[in-house]
Design an enzyme around this catalytic site. Structure first.
Site, mmCIF file in Angstrom:
data_model
loop_
_atom_site.group_PDB
_atom_site.id
_atom_site.type_symbol
_atom_site.label_atom_id
_atom_site.label_comp_id
_atom_site.label_asym_id
_atom_site.label_seq_id
_atom_site.Cartn_x
_atom_site.Cartn_y
_atom_site.Cartn_z
ATOM 1 N N HIS A 244 0.835 -1.207 0.000
ATOM 2 C CA HIS A 244 0.000 0.000 0.000
ATOM 3 C C HIS A 244 0.874 1.263 0.000
ATOM 4 O O HIS A 244 0.743 2.129 -0.868
ATOM 5 C CB HIS A 244 -0.921 -0.028 1.228
ATOM 6 C CG HIS A 244 -1.838 1.146 1.343
ATOM 7 N ND1 HIS A 244 -3.147 1.113 0.940
ATOM 8 C CD2 HIS A 244 -1.628 2.406 1.812
ATOM 9 C CE1 HIS A 244 -3.707 2.292 1.144
ATOM 10 N NE2 HIS A 244 -2.811 3.098 1.688
ATOM 11 N N GLU A 245 1.766 1.349 0.971
ATOM 12 C CA GLU A 245 2.625 2.533 1.037
ATOM 13 C C GLU A 245 3.552 2.583 -0.179
ATOM 14 O O GLU A 245 3.892 3.660 -0.676
ATOM 15 C CB GLU A 245 3.444 2.544 2.330
ATOM 16 C CG GLU A 245 2.618 2.520 3.630
ATOM 17 C CD GLU A 245 1.554 3.599 3.718
ATOM 18 O OE1 GLU A 245 1.712 4.645 3.054
ATOM 19 O OE2 GLU A 245 0.539 3.390 4.437
ATOM 20 N N HIS B 247 1.779 4.393 -2.922
ATOM 21 C CA HIS B 247 1.918 5.849 -2.740
ATOM 22 C C HIS B 247 3.316 6.306 -3.188
ATOM 23 O O HIS B 247 3.475 7.341 -3.830
ATOM 24 C CB HIS B 247 1.749 6.209 -1.256
ATOM 25 C CG HIS B 247 0.333 6.236 -0.767
ATOM 26 N ND1 HIS B 247 -0.630 7.030 -1.342
ATOM 27 C CD2 HIS B 247 -0.280 5.592 0.263
ATOM 28 C CE1 HIS B 247 -1.797 6.874 -0.696
ATOM 29 N NE2 HIS B 247 -1.612 5.994 0.289
ATOM 30 N N GLU C 60 -4.621 7.823 -3.239
ATOM 31 C CA GLU C 60 -5.131 6.598 -2.634
ATOM 32 C C GLU C 60 -5.454 5.561 -3.710
ATOM 33 O O GLU C 60 -5.364 4.359 -3.456
ATOM 34 C CB GLU C 60 -6.366 6.943 -1.796
ATOM 35 C CG GLU C 60 -6.755 5.907 -0.787
ATOM 36 C CD GLU C 60 -5.778 5.722 0.372
ATOM 37 O OE1 GLU C 60 -4.881 6.571 0.564
ATOM 38 O OE2 GLU C 60 -5.904 4.704 1.070
#
Lengths: 506, 506
Positions: free
Chosen positions: B270-271, B274, B300
């Site tokens: 997830h990170e 980003h 997101e």
């Protein structure tokens, strides 16, 4: 102006300094990050950030507003109303202001660019052992410094002005005296050591040592010294350093050499000594320019006191050798503590300053001191430095570099224009020995404390006498208030005679 | 003014913005450091450093000089001479300037203090499940935001002004439509899933997993995604985050739960999503306000695209499950890949947003959206929030919190006044599904690429279409230019129907 006016001005001044200190702290953190693991592709943009913050800091330091506040607060009427600490703050700020203000901005800019280029040229030159690649930069840097000295003014000797930047109040006259006295005793002592049939065995220091074990032992010793891990952290870098961002955040780094049991350990103790100083500065000084060590020499006295006078002492190893043996399970089973102690104190003239032992280290410094002094009395040319360097190494240490890379090009300092810095290292040794003499009087069971693993009373003593004052006392005030006399090289000589007389059975 | 005058003004403006960006970067690094390991005793002084730098940044953002430069550059004659990117820079800067300028400095100061106190009150309140402790702060924060909205102005619905801060151009009308359409399909799908006899086994996800192994596997997957370790690093924190200091330095953090094989892994992916966005912003935008993601929703969309649509896909596990089995030698020997895939996609209504699965997550968001909308149409009182919360959870998710700690107090956002932020999370899911639809057309062997461990073409496609533009395109421009249409919730619905229809054999 009324009293209210005075208080307002003073408050404004303190706020102003606090903002400057904030910029300094931000820049300090960025440098720490750059050296400990910032991703390399972000460095060029990050350097611009440093440029912006440093630029703002410099602007504040020479601003009209700073000038006005200082003019007001140095007026006799106002200055006399300040307390001792405030007076020191004003005096220190005025000194910095005058120093910065006297250099025309363009000249300063050019100099910043010059030294940045010079450092990169020096790296290449050192790598290729080619002094000619570095010489033109060094010539310009020396010339710029001579020009700065003329703008700043000087008393007695031009080099004094540079010395004063690192060791306020230090002069050529004083250094000639103390270094002369030291050299006079160290050179024959070194000859006797070299002639001694009782040379320590050292082969066991060079085995393969697990990095995690080295780290664990380094952390253990740091804790024993009273280093506060809630106000600091230990990281890994190529060149070890300590950085005090504020007294609650004093970080150190070390380097682990897999084939050397001592390098990381003594490096950590050394940086830990610097850190103890910064961690124990009085909270009252936070946000002021006094919240730092008082001089490079006094700072270095603390790193060297912990590294050499405690860490390389016999009582220390009587206490901690068992722990070291356990830590490196098996690797020192057949090495008696006395052999280990003697090995960590081996004296051996060498070419490279940063690898030198405690005794010959001072001779490395004297070589550099003599050369710097002559550069600024203009009795030697930059072109002649390699020859002068090699002669003095032969003369002081009895060794000759095979090339300029391991000779005159070995240190980074001159490429950044840091003339006057080197003497601090030897001053640190002298200050440390002189302070130890006093500690031994005031804590009569000094050796017993160390042998009992009871290092905190020693740290507390130093915190009380030295650390807490930060820059609120000058180096001379510190050494005089702690030991009752000014810098005296005899204590270091005595310490050397006793320690090495014993180790080498002289 | 002459062309030279114009160019001079423009250059000056760009330099000014670059300095602001430098301050931002310094503050960003300080926050990263605070969260990853800054010694705790240094935090209070460090917070003052943040205060000084943020204060300077704010001053620059509303300065007279900024006002003058913007007035000049927004004049039609001058604006028309700017290129597209420059126009975006001016427009964005003007928007920020107006927003900041309209709040009287004292009101803003008071609000900063209020939210700082509120965050600390919220922590205590959550800990004690005591809404009354937090309510008075929340009332003041809502009131302050209503006041700000009046100062800023609004169109249609007061909440629009807040939404626009996180998702420029987003409105209540649009959200009502897309969330309505989504909810209409998700709620019955969820019911069908819950009624399905084909529930995945998940017990094997909960074993004890060595932290170093988790870290190794997370790093491996990051590398597979094309995360550039020369432009970033992975650290450990309690709350995972990504921070783009500049495109060459985009750091991420994760958290290792020893009893959960998926938490650190999917957190890292997830990170990492980003981070891919920030690492691939065009170098031309460095030093400008466009050097960041275009909106929270688009940002997101990238974290969720990588986490859910790639990381929780069947082809991904066909490729990487063997590696995971090897990594946790023995621990998954008896678990077929299909079981593991289904387990990582288990759907289960729960109380806590940050622990929710991909499907029900959107319902958690809708609860918050409905409440925020009502707060700013003033049709609900802060005092009534717990009741409204619990009703909506029952209604949307069929669950009821046992106390306010796991109910209305669970998220930090409102204590900082971040109203309008929550919708971004669900928007991200919709954007991501919509983009995947286009990728599947343009890279027809999309599943094959993933199954072949060939993720870089997917990253490169996203970099080309989305990442490199930073904020130079608006979110609407991005979604339209990438997919040929505006935000459309149908793609997420289709994706859910296909994926979960298959997993739960509906």
């Amino acid at each position: 102006m009324t009293t209210n006016g005075f208080i307002q001005k003073l408050t404004e001044f303190k706020e102003y300094l606090k903002i400057m200190k904030s910029y300094e702290e931000a820049v300090g953190l960025i440098y720490w990050d750059m050296r400990t693991g910032a991703p390399k592709k972000g460095i060029s943009t990050r350097s611009e950030v440093v440029g912006v913050l440093s630029g703002e800091l410099f602007k504040m330091s020479v601003s009209e507003k700073m000038g006005e506040m200082l003019a007001y607060l140095t007026e006799q009427d106002h200055f006399s109303k300040l307390d001792r600490i405030e007076q020191r703050i004003v005096t220190e700020s005025k000194k910095d202001y005058d120093r910065s203000k006297r250099i025309p901005p363009q000249k300063y800019q050019d100099y910043v660019v010059l030294t940045a280029q010079a450092e990169s040229a020096w790296e290449d030159a050192k790598h290729q052992s080619d002094y000619a690649m570095f010489q033109p930069y060094l010539e310009k840097i020396v010339a710029a410094n001579l020009e700065f000295i003329d703008l700043w003014g000087y008393e007695g000797h031009k080099y004094n002005t540079l010395l004063d930047m690192y060791e306020p109040g230090m002069t050529v006259a004083k250094l000639d005296q103390v270094f002369g006295a030291l050299r006079e005793k160290v050179v024959p002592l070194l000859a006797a050591i070299q002639a001694s049939p009782h040379q320590p065995k050292t082969d066991f220091l060079k085995q393969t040592f697990d990095k995690e074990k080295q780290k664990k032992f380094s952390l253990y010793i740091l804790k024993q010294m009273g280093y506060d891990f809630e106000a600091g952290r230990l990281d890994e870098t190529v060149h070890p350093f300590a950085t005090g961002l504020n007294p609650g955040d004093v970080r150190i780094t070390t380097r682990y050499l897999l084939d050397d049991v001592n390098s990381a350990l003594f490096g950590t103790i050394h940086e830990g000594g610097h850190a103890l100083y910064e961690q124990n500065i009085s909270k009252d000084l936070i946000g002021t320019p006094l919240c730092t060590g008082t001089s490079m020499g006094i700072h270095e006295s603390q790193s060297r006191f912990w590294e050499n006078m405690i860490g390389r002492s016999r009582p220390f190893w009587k206490r901690y050798y068992g722990d070291l043996q356990n830590n490196y399970s098996g690797q020192f089973d057949n090495v008696p503590v006395e052999d280990f102690y003697r090995a960590t104190n081996e004296v051996k003239p060498s070419l490279i300053r940063i690898e030198a032992d405690e005794l010959t280290y001072n001779l490395h410094i004297m070589v550099r001191y003599e050369i710097e002094k002559e550069l600024f009395s203009e009795t030697i040319r930059v072109a002649d430095l390699p020859e002068a360097w090699n002669e003095k190494y032969k003369d002081y240490l009895g060794v000759s570099p095979a090339n300029n890379g391991e000779g005159v090009l070995q240190d980074v300092h001159w490429s950044g224009g840091a003339f006057g810095y080197f003497p601090s290292y030897a001053l640190g040794n002298m200050y440390a020995a002189q302070m130890m003499r006093t500690i031994r009087k005031e804590l009569p069971d000094f050796d017993g404390l160390i042998e009992g693993g009871n290092l905190l009373p020693i740290k507390d003593w130093l915190a009380e006498k030295v650390y807490r004052h930060g820059k609120a006392l000058t180096p001379t005030e510190i050494i005089t208030s702690v030991t009752g006399e000014e810098l005296n090289p005899d204590y270091l000589v005595q310490y050397f005679n006793e320690k090495y007389g014993d180790i080498y059975k002289l």
